[in-house]
Design an enzyme around this catalytic site. Sequence first.
Site, mmCIF file in Angstrom:
data_model
loop_
_atom_site.group_PDB
_atom_site.id
_atom_site.type_symbol
_atom_site.label_atom_id
_atom_site.label_comp_id
_atom_site.label_asym_id
_atom_site.label_seq_id
_atom_site.Cartn_x
_atom_site.Cartn_y
_atom_site.Cartn_z
ATOM 1 N N CYS A 50 0.857 -1.171 0.000
ATOM 2 C CA CYS A 50 0.000 0.000 0.000
ATOM 3 C C CYS A 50 0.903 1.234 0.000
ATOM 4 O O CYS A 50 1.801 1.336 0.841
ATOM 5 C CB CYS A 50 -0.907 0.000 1.225
ATOM 6 S SG CYS A 50 -1.862 1.533 1.405
ATOM 7 N N ASP A 57 -0.301 -5.804 0.293
ATOM 8 C CA ASP A 57 -1.560 -6.078 -0.399
ATOM 9 C C ASP A 57 -1.350 -7.336 -1.235
ATOM 10 O O ASP A 57 -0.272 -7.544 -1.797
ATOM 11 C CB ASP A 57 -1.955 -4.913 -1.312
ATOM 12 C CG ASP A 57 -2.446 -3.704 -0.540
ATOM 13 O OD1 ASP A 57 -3.156 -3.898 0.456
ATOM 14 O OD2 ASP A 57 -2.128 -2.576 -0.949
ATOM 15 N N VAL A 72 5.911 -13.857 -23.988
ATOM 16 C CA VAL A 72 6.709 -13.397 -22.853
ATOM 17 C C VAL A 72 7.441 -14.603 -22.268
ATOM 18 O O VAL A 72 6.876 -15.695 -22.157
ATOM 19 C CB VAL A 72 5.844 -12.673 -21.787
ATOM 20 C CG1 VAL A 72 4.860 -13.617 -21.121
ATOM 21 C CG2 VAL A 72 6.724 -11.994 -20.744
ATOM 22 N N GLU A 73 8.699 -14.422 -21.944
ATOM 23 C CA GLU A 73 9.485 -15.495 -21.345
ATOM 24 C C GLU A 73 9.052 -15.586 -19.883
ATOM 25 O O GLU A 73 9.065 -14.604 -19.156
ATOM 26 C CB GLU A 73 10.983 -15.178 -21.488
ATOM 27 C CG GLU A 73 11.894 -16.341 -21.186
ATOM 28 C CD GLU A 73 12.070 -16.560 -19.707
ATOM 29 O OE1 GLU A 73 11.928 -17.720 -19.259
ATOM 30 O OE2 GLU A 73 12.333 -15.584 -18.979
ATOM 31 N N SER A 74 8.632 -16.770 -19.452
ATOM 32 C CA SER A 74 7.939 -16.913 -18.166
ATOM 33 C C SER A 74 8.809 -16.586 -16.953
ATOM 34 O O SER A 74 8.312 -16.009 -15.985
ATOM 35 C CB SER A 74 7.333 -18.312 -18.028
ATOM 36 O OG SER A 74 8.340 -19.297 -18.046
ATOM 37 N N HIS A 91 -3.941 -0.631 -6.098
ATOM 38 C CA HIS A 91 -4.330 -1.838 -6.830
ATOM 39 C C HIS A 91 -4.516 -1.552 -8.317
ATOM 40 O O HIS A 91 -4.061 -2.318 -9.169
ATOM 41 C CB HIS A 91 -5.639 -2.418 -6.288
ATOM 42 C CG HIS A 91 -5.620 -2.759 -4.835
ATOM 43 N ND1 HIS A 91 -4.484 -2.970 -4.095
ATOM 44 C CD2 HIS A 91 -6.643 -2.938 -3.974
ATOM 45 C CE1 HIS A 91 -4.794 -3.261 -2.851
ATOM 46 N NE2 HIS A 91 -6.112 -3.247 -2.744
ATOM 47 N N GLU A 92 -5.209 -0.469 -8.606
ATOM 48 C CA GLU A 92 -5.494 -0.126 -10.000
ATOM 49 C C GLU A 92 -4.193 0.110 -10.772
ATOM 50 O O GLU A 92 -4.034 -0.342 -11.915
ATOM 51 C CB GLU A 92 -6.383 1.119 -10.075
ATOM 52 C CG GLU A 92 -7.760 0.941 -9.451
ATOM 53 C CD GLU A 92 -7.822 1.221 -7.941
ATOM 54 O OE1 GLU A 92 -8.937 1.331 -7.434
ATOM 55 O OE2 GLU A 92 -6.764 1.330 -7.279
#
Length: 152
Positions: A50, A57, A72-74, A91-92
């Site tokens: 936060c 969070d 995307v390479e994991s 969060h957003e």
Amino acid sequence: MASATDHTTLGKQTALPQSPEEAVLDRVPNPHPDTLYVARFTAPEFTSLCPVTGQPDFAHLVIDYVPGDWLVESKSLKLYLGAFRNHGAFHEDCTIAIAKRLVELLAPKYLRIGGYWYPRGGIPIDVFWQTGPCPDGVWLPDQGVAPYRGRG
């Protein structure tokens, strides 16, 4: 942005980046760029801080994308997501920043993200975003995360 041949993490012992900005996302060529399909990444233990209180969070992230020329390479994605552990953001911001960074790196035909954030202060916040409509003919399953149900 790393190129397809400049893998920074693949096959190497790699420390967790100090921040999402420092994290390097790698991409690899899609072996089936002529085929419409969905690749899904699920991060059920995503953590950030936060920005006001510094308290942790937690979220369950689901990222679905229809690749174009790149995947995307994991391992680099895991390290990038892990870099949020000490990052303060709402969060957003976390959810949308992750999606936009992947779109910039991959130029997918479609991407959506669901950020299912666990409650803090009694209120869960869920954040959803997508680049546009899913291409016709692509099977896009439900993200499979049950809506939050409090005790009541």
